[in-house]
Write an enzyme that holds these catalytic residues in place. Structure first.
Site, PDB file in Angstrom:
ATOM      1  N   THR A 277      46.974  36.485  31.380  1.00 36.27           N
ATOM      2  CA  THR A 277      46.826  35.263  32.189  1.00 36.27           C
ATOM      3  C   THR A 277      45.674  34.419  31.637  1.00 36.27           C
ATOM      4  OG1 THR A 277      47.437  36.679  34.058  1.00 36.27           O
ATOM      5  CG2 THR A 277      46.770  34.429  34.577  1.00 36.27           C
TER       6      THR A 277
ATOM      7  N   GLY B 287      41.731  36.698  34.762  1.00 39.48           N
ATOM      8  CA  GLY B 287      42.778  37.315  35.564  1.00 39.48           C
ATOM      9  C   GLY B 287      42.241  38.492  36.350  1.00 39.48           C
ATOM     10  N   ALA B 288      43.148  39.188  37.035  1.00 41.45           N
ATOM     11  CA  ALA B 288      42.769  40.385  37.799  1.00 41.45           C
ATOM     12  C   ALA B 288      44.010  41.256  37.940  1.00 41.45           C
ATOM     13  CB  ALA B 288      42.237  39.988  39.172  1.00 41.45           C
ATOM     14  N   ASP B 289      43.785  42.513  38.272  1.00 44.68           N
ATOM     15  CA  ASP B 289      44.910  43.428  38.498  1.00 44.68           C
ATOM     16  C   ASP B 289      45.288  43.498  39.969  1.00 44.68           C
ATOM     17  OD1 ASP B 289      45.000  44.316  35.738  1.00 44.68           O
ATOM     18  OD2 ASP B 289      43.047  45.195  36.188  1.00 44.68           O
TER      19      ASP B 289
ATOM     20  N   LYS C  72      39.782  44.981  38.459  1.00 48.26           N
ATOM     21  CA  LYS C  72      39.966  44.490  37.108  1.00 48.26           C
ATOM     22  C   LYS C  72      39.765  45.659  36.150  1.00 48.26           C
ATOM     23  CE  LYS C  72      37.894  40.593  36.074  1.00 48.26           C
ATOM     24  NZ  LYS C  72      39.007  40.089  35.250  1.00 48.26           N
ATOM     25  N   GLY C  73      40.169  45.428  34.894  1.00 41.83           N
ATOM     26  CA  GLY C  73      39.886  46.444  33.894  1.00 41.83           C
ATOM     27  C   GLY C  73      41.082  47.255  33.430  1.00 41.83           C
TER      28      GLY C  73
ATOM     29  N   GLY D 247      43.075  46.059  31.587  1.00 38.21           N
ATOM     30  CA  GLY D 247      43.110  45.643  30.180  1.00 38.21           C
ATOM     31  C   GLY D 247      41.957  46.249  29.380  1.00 38.21           C
TER      32      GLY D 247
ATOM     33  N   GLU E 245      33.492  41.793  31.254  1.00 41.39           N
ATOM     34  CA  GLU E 245      33.939  40.833  32.285  1.00 41.39           C
ATOM     35  C   GLU E 245      32.934  40.792  33.434  1.00 41.39           C
ATOM     36  OE1 GLU E 245      38.766  41.216  31.499  1.00 41.39           O
ATOM     37  OE2 GLU E 245      37.893  42.249  33.211  1.00 41.39           O
TER      38      GLU E 245
ATOM     39  N   LYS F 202      49.949  40.238  42.127  1.00 43.25           N
ATOM     40  CA  LYS F 202      48.634  40.891  42.132  1.00 43.25           C
ATOM     41  C   LYS F 202      48.010  40.977  43.527  1.00 43.25           C
ATOM     42  CE  LYS F 202      48.626  41.108  37.576  1.00 43.25           C
ATOM     43  NZ  LYS F 202      47.730  40.406  36.720  1.00 43.25           N
TER      44      LYS F 202
HETATM   45  C1  ABF Z   1      41.768  41.012  32.730  1.00 44.79           C
HETATM   46  O1  ABF Z   1      43.094  41.174  32.391  1.00 44.79           O
HETATM   47  C2  ABF Z   1      41.441  42.240  33.415  1.00 44.79           C
HETATM   48  O2  ABF Z   1      40.346  42.382  34.181  1.00 44.79           O
HETATM   49  C3  ABF Z   1      42.669  42.675  34.081  1.00 44.79           C
HETATM   50  O3  ABF Z   1      42.636  44.045  33.873  1.00 44.79           O
HETATM   51  C4  ABF Z   1      43.726  42.035  33.278  1.00 44.79           C
HETATM   52  C5  ABF Z   1      44.803  41.300  34.000  1.00 44.79           C
HETATM   53  O4  ABF Z   1      45.807  41.245  33.075  1.00 44.79           O
HETATM   54  P1  ABF Z   1      46.949  40.202  32.993  1.00 44.79           P
HETATM   55  O5  ABF Z   1      46.378  38.852  33.169  1.00 44.79           O
HETATM   56  O6  ABF Z   1      47.494  40.460  31.629  1.00 44.79           O
HETATM   57  O7  ABF Z   1      47.923  40.570  34.063  1.00 44.79           O
HETATM   58  O8  ABF Z   1      41.577  39.885  33.474  1.00 44.79           O
END
Ligand code: ABF
Length: 256
Positions: free
Chosen positions: A48, A103-105, A115-116, A118, A124, A142
């Site tokens: 994202t 972004g965030a999970d 988050k994390g 990724g 971050e 999410k």
């Molecule tokens: C980062 O990307 C991370 O903190 C979170 O783990 C991940 C969200 O992934 P995506 O945007 O690919 O869904 O923001």
């Protein structure tokens, strides 16, 4: 948290089903509308945030944004921003940033985040914790009723030294919640043996899975951070100032 705006998606007619990636892009582009010339920006990581970084690069190229400096939250974003010609800096030179977009999970009803997944949670948290404003961009998948509510991982970055010991202590902390702690592995295998995923900081990640709500998040956060082998965890409590959610029915912006 106050819901400030709900608008029908202007980027496509409602009859068209958008892909998850298109929703991520809509949220990302909306967030970049908050960026002004001269700002120092925290640049997020993940699929994202990648759209937001691309968009910032595009606006700089078109001359619609000027004198923006980016502080990347991962080596991957550093590479992306470099390739787009975004001028880069770090927290040592810019300890206070104007705005971060990431972004965030998971996002709960109070704008707390996981988050994390990724793998970039430490950088971050350092970068986004130094920002005056932190805009979170997500598609509606999410949103969770409570942290851990997706049933997916809550990542904890740990030092490699005796990681099993740390993983066991993490699991024991949340025994009442049916916690399972698993070392994150990467796709590379050596002699058919899975290898640990290594973060940009040379650490490992232990993913925690909960069967039940972990309750008070501040208490959970403090107890995780008290363990000596832990570097940081993926709960971002009370950090987001804005959450932009893109869904099939439009974009929602929530402000603190
Ligand atoms: C980062 O990307 C991370 O903190 C979170 O783990 C991940 C969200 O992934 P995506 O945007 O690919 O869904 O923001």
């Amino acid at each position: 948290a106050e819901k400030m705006e709900t608008s029908l998606a202007s980027l496509s007619p409602p009859s068209v089903i958008l892909t998850q990636d298109e929703l991520k892009k809509i949220a990302a582009y909306k967030a970049v509308e908050f960026v002004e010339s001269g700002m120092v920006l925290g640049l997020g990581t993940g699929s994202t945030a990648c759209h937001a970084v691309d968009r910032i690069g595009e606006l700089l190229r078109q001359g619609k944004l000027k004198n923006v400096i980016g502080v990347p939250t991962s080596k991957k974003t550093h590479e992306q921003a470099l390739s787009l010609g975004i001028p880069l800096s770090d927290l040592d030179s810019h300890p206070v940033l104007d705005l971060a977009i990431d972004g965030a999970d998971e996002v709960d009803t109070e704008m707390n985040l996981v988050k994390g997944r990724g793998g970039s949670l430490l950088r971050e948290k350092m970068v986004e914790g130094a920002c005056k404003k932190f805009v979170v961009i997500v598609d509606e998948s999410k949103l969770v009723p409570y942290i851990g509510g997706s049933g997916l991982a809550m990542p904890v970055e740990v030092v490699p030294f005796c990681w099993k010991f740390t993983a066991k202590r993490l699991k024991d902390l949340f025994e009442d919640c049916g916690c399972v702690a698993k070392l994150r592995t990467c796709c590379e295998k050596i002699n058919k043996k899975e290898q640990p995923f290594v973060t940009d900081n040379g650490n490992y990640i232990v993913d925690l899975y909960f069967k039940k709500d972990i309750g008070d998040l501040k208490i959970a956060s403090d107890s995780i951070l008290r363990l000596a082998g832990v570097v940081e965890h993926g709960m971002f409590l009370d950090m987001a100032t804005t959450v932009i959610v893109a869904g099939e029915l439009g974009v929602t912006i929530k402000n603190k």
